[in-house]
Design an enzyme around this catalytic site. Sequence first.
Site, PDB file in Angstrom:
ATOM      1  N   HIS A  90     -11.400  -3.154   8.743  1.00 58.99           N
ATOM      2  CA  HIS A  90     -11.030  -4.440   8.146  1.00 58.99           C
ATOM      3  C   HIS A  90     -10.046  -5.233   9.003  1.00 58.99           C
ATOM      4  CE1 HIS A  90     -11.582  -2.075   4.133  1.00 58.99           C
ATOM      5  NE2 HIS A  90     -12.738  -2.512   4.594  1.00 58.99           N
ATOM      6  N   HIS A 143      -9.080  -2.450  11.484  1.00 61.19           N
ATOM      7  CA  HIS A 143      -8.440  -1.178  11.186  1.00 61.19           C
ATOM      8  C   HIS A 143      -9.204  -0.444  10.092  1.00 61.19           C
ATOM      9  CE1 HIS A 143      -5.596   1.243   8.714  1.00 61.19           C
ATOM     10  NE2 HIS A 143      -5.361   1.749   9.908  1.00 61.19           N
ATOM     11  N   ARG A 180     -12.407   3.823   4.665  1.00 65.15           N
ATOM     12  CA  ARG A 180     -11.992   2.451   4.352  1.00 65.15           C
ATOM     13  C   ARG A 180     -11.880   1.692   5.672  1.00 65.15           C
ATOM     14  NH1 ARG A 180     -10.389   2.093  -0.997  1.00 65.15           N
ATOM     15  NH2 ARG A 180      -9.875   4.070  -1.989  1.00 65.15           N
ATOM     16  N   ASP A 223     -17.858  -2.562   2.656  1.00 61.18           N
ATOM     17  CA  ASP A 223     -18.018  -1.807   3.893  1.00 61.18           C
ATOM     18  C   ASP A 223     -19.479  -1.424   4.134  1.00 61.18           C
ATOM     19  OD1 ASP A 223     -15.332  -2.082   4.405  1.00 61.18           O
ATOM     20  OD2 ASP A 223     -14.802  -0.132   3.572  1.00 61.18           O
ATOM     21  N   LYS A 248      -0.141  -3.958  11.241  1.00 60.36           N
ATOM     22  CA  LYS A 248       0.101  -2.893  10.258  1.00 60.36           C
ATOM     23  C   LYS A 248       0.770  -1.690  10.926  1.00 60.36           C
ATOM     24  CE  LYS A 248      -4.046  -4.111   7.636  1.00 60.36           C
ATOM     25  NZ  LYS A 248      -5.400  -3.696   7.253  1.00 60.36           N
ATOM     26  N   GLU A 287      13.835   8.995   9.388  1.00 58.32           N
ATOM     27  CA  GLU A 287      13.905   7.536   9.340  1.00 58.32           C
ATOM     28  C   GLU A 287      12.525   7.036   9.764  1.00 58.32           C
ATOM     29  OE1 GLU A 287      17.474   5.076  10.817  1.00 58.32           O
ATOM     30  OE2 GLU A 287      16.049   5.099  12.486  1.00 58.32           O
ATOM     31  N   GLN A 296       4.970  -7.094   3.408  1.00 58.44           N
ATOM     32  CA  GLN A 296       4.260  -6.436   2.315  1.00 58.44           C
ATOM     33  C   GLN A 296       4.091  -4.960   2.634  1.00 58.44           C
ATOM     34  OE1 GLN A 296       0.699  -8.522   0.971  1.00 58.44           O
ATOM     35  NE2 GLN A 296      -0.349  -6.582   0.655  1.00 58.44           N
ATOM     36  N   GLU A 333     -10.975 -11.856   4.579  1.00 63.55           N
ATOM     37  CA  GLU A 333     -11.158 -10.483   5.042  1.00 63.55           C
ATOM     38  C   GLU A 333     -12.561 -10.281   5.611  1.00 63.55           C
ATOM     39  OE1 GLU A 333      -9.678  -6.176   3.712  1.00 63.55           O
ATOM     40  OE2 GLU A 333     -10.864  -7.182   2.188  1.00 63.55           O
ATOM     41  N   ASN A 368       1.999  -1.434   1.262  1.00 62.23           N
ATOM     42  CA  ASN A 368       0.858  -1.002   0.452  1.00 62.23           C
ATOM     43  C   ASN A 368       0.792   0.517   0.426  1.00 62.23           C
ATOM     44  OD1 ASN A 368      -0.063  -3.707   0.083  1.00 62.23           O
ATOM     45  ND2 ASN A 368      -0.961  -3.642   2.116  1.00 62.23           N
ATOM     46  N   TYR A 382       1.383   1.703   4.217  1.00 59.83           N
ATOM     47  CA  TYR A 382       1.493   0.853   5.391  1.00 59.83           C
ATOM     48  C   TYR A 382       2.236  -0.436   5.107  1.00 59.83           C
ATOM     49  CZ  TYR A 382      -2.874  -1.193   3.478  1.00 59.83           C
ATOM     50  OH  TYR A 382      -3.848  -1.749   2.676  1.00 59.83           O
ATOM     51  N   ARG A 412      15.987  23.303   2.584  1.00 60.04           N
ATOM     52  CA  ARG A 412      16.026  22.394   1.431  1.00 60.04           C
ATOM     53  C   ARG A 412      14.966  21.299   1.497  1.00 60.04           C
ATOM     54  NH1 ARG A 412      21.381  19.770   2.195  1.00 60.04           N
ATOM     55  NH2 ARG A 412      20.718  20.047   4.334  1.00 60.04           N
TER      56      ARG A 412
END
Length: 182
Positions: free
Chosen positions: A61, A117, A58, A169, A70, A28, A46, A141, A48, A130, A23
């Site tokens: 950062h 990251h 990406r 970047d 994160k 978790e 937060q 940043e 994202n 994340y 199925r």
Amino acid sequence: MKFIDTEIEDVKIVEVNVFGDERGFFMETFRADEFMKQTGAKPFVQDNHSKSMQGILRGLHYQQKQTQGKLVRVISGAVYDVAVDMRQSSPTFGKAVGVVLSAVNKRQLWVPEGFAHGFYVMTEFAEFVYKCTDYYHPESEVSVSWDDVELAIDWPLVDGKLPQLSAKDTDAFSFQNAPKFD
């Protein structure tokens, strides 16, 4: 949940128990008490979610203010995910660790505060989700060059093609010139 050490002590691979049958499956993905016990992280504030096409990179950062830890994972596709230690007082300062995260392996990566990251999309597309320990603060940043020779990250570039980057970047700092943490 199983917390697996990486070459950098504070960065952890998190494997979850997956229960499945014809199925589908159940898993978790986060449990605050166990996560806090294993990492000592601040609470998450937060969540994202991003979607990127193959060849997009990406990162790398981090935020100088409102520094974020994160917990990252992929829910569709696969990425090569990288954490770089930006803490000058750390014995692993300037070291990078990279792992493949995918919808298939269901692994997560804990990237603590004080790390740059980034991720590279290896499949046709990837959806990346994340949790963050602080809010996004674009004014602080910083982006470190993905191909910095000092970091020597071995990105698994598809067909050897250079990745697609955002403007920030493309204009990233070298590792040597990037602001660091104490």
